[in-house]
Design a protein around this motif. Structure first.
Motif, PDB file in Angstrom:
ATOM      1  N   UNK A 279       0.820  -1.204   0.000  1.00 42.34           N
ATOM      2  CA  UNK A 279       0.000   0.000   0.000  1.00 42.34           C
ATOM      3  C   UNK A 279       0.855   1.255   0.000  1.00 42.34           C
ATOM      4  N   UNK A 280       1.950   1.212   0.774  1.00 41.93           N
ATOM      5  CA  UNK A 280       2.865   2.357   0.810  1.00 41.93           C
ATOM      6  C   UNK A 280       3.465   2.611  -0.559  1.00 41.93           C
ATOM      7  N   UNK A 281       3.913   1.552  -1.232  1.00 40.02           N
ATOM      8  CA  UNK A 281       4.501   1.672  -2.563  1.00 40.02           C
ATOM      9  C   UNK A 281       3.479   2.197  -3.561  1.00 40.02           C
ATOM     10  N   UNK A 282       2.254   1.690  -3.458  1.00 39.06           N
ATOM     11  CA  UNK A 282       1.193   2.136  -4.349  1.00 39.06           C
ATOM     12  C   UNK A 282       0.901   3.620  -4.159  1.00 39.06           C
ATOM     13  N   UNK A 283       0.878   4.057  -2.902  1.00 40.05           N
ATOM     14  CA  UNK A 283       0.634   5.467  -2.599  1.00 40.05           C
ATOM     15  C   UNK A 283       1.749   6.343  -3.122  1.00 40.05           C
ATOM     16  N   UNK A 284       2.992   5.911  -2.933  1.00 38.41           N
ATOM     17  CA  UNK A 284       4.148   6.676  -3.421  1.00 38.41           C
ATOM     18  C   UNK A 284       4.127   6.799  -4.944  1.00 38.41           C
ATOM     19  N   UNK A 285       3.784   5.712  -5.624  1.00 35.84           N
ATOM     20  CA  UNK A 285       3.718   5.742  -7.082  1.00 35.84           C
ATOM     21  C   UNK A 285       2.628   6.693  -7.565  1.00 35.84           C
ATOM     22  N   UNK A 286       1.480   6.663  -6.889  1.00 34.23           N
ATOM     23  CA  UNK A 286       0.384   7.548  -7.272  1.00 34.23           C
ATOM     24  C   UNK A 286       0.757   9.007  -7.058  1.00 34.23           C
TER      25      UNK A 286
END
Length: 227
Positions: free
Chosen positions: A5-12
């Motif tokens: 989730x953290x990685x997904x948020x950073x990418x977004x």
């Protein structure tokens, strides 16, 4: 929140920052073109219509325009996903206490973004759609007379007011966006904070005032001539 989730948020957030910076670059080019409308009427008409014709017939500009459309869509969808994710996280893990320390426009980016999106719908419908698919008259040089369409649109005070208010919403959106993008891209370092702040404020003011002054000027100087 797990690592995925953290990685997904950073990418977004990174995607939001990159599309936002591209749109900021486009706004500068768009403003420079629109400032031709501040010229004397006859000169402005010839210059603005020639400029519009040049943009519509250039393959490189067409490619950039497709990137622009994609950036707008991605930026809006990404903003929606980030907002929904933040609300879900805040509701699950903590109480949102940003009100005590953040600016009001930072807390209301969703509202500002929605106002800008509504403005874009009207803007594309009244100008872009008319130029691409409408049966516009031709000027003396044989170019589509977009200038006359623009001047006619700014004869109504409510439209001018709507445009100006939308530009102020855009200005606040940009002001927050620069700081947010700097953090997302990892360049919001104490060493550069003051420079980023000065540039962000200067850019936001220039874009807001630059775009807002055009319909006001046209309404004040050419409204009498049209009525």
């Amino acid at each position: 929140m797990d690592k995925k989730q953290v990685l997904s948020t950073l990418l977004r957030k990174t995607l939001m920052a990159l599309t936002g910076l591209f749109l900021c670059f486009f706004l500068v080019i768009h403003l420079l073109g629109n400032l031709q409308l501040l010229m004397p009427p006859e000169q402005a008409k010839e210059s603005f219509n020639s400029y519009s014709h040049l943009l519509s017939g250039n393959i490189f500009i067409k490619i950039i325009s497709y990137v622009l459309y994609a950036s707008i869509l991605i930026h809006c969808l990404d903003a929606l996903l980030i907002t929904l994710s933040n609300r879900k996280t805040a509701g699950k893990y903590a109480v949102d206490k940003r009100g005590a320390s953040s600016k009001w426009y930072s807390r209301n980016m969703g509202i500002l973004g929605t106002l800008i999106l509504i403005f874009l719908v009207f803007h594309f419908k009244d100008f872009w759609y008319q130029y691409k698919f409408g049966s516009l008259p031709k000027d003396e040089s044989g170019h589509k007379d977009l200038y006359t369409i623009v001047i006619a649109a700014y004869q109504d005070w409510w439209y001018v007011l709507f445009y100006v208010l939308s530009m102020f919403a855009l200005g606040y959106h940009l002001l927050h966006g620069f700081f947010s993008a700097a953090r997302s891209l990892g360049v919001y370092h104490p060493k550069y904070v003051s420079w980023i702040r000065v540039f962000a404020i200067g850019y936001s003011y220039a874009i807001t005032i630059g775009f807002a002054i055009i319909p006001i000027y046209i309404y004040l100087t050419q409204h009498v001539l049209w009525n």
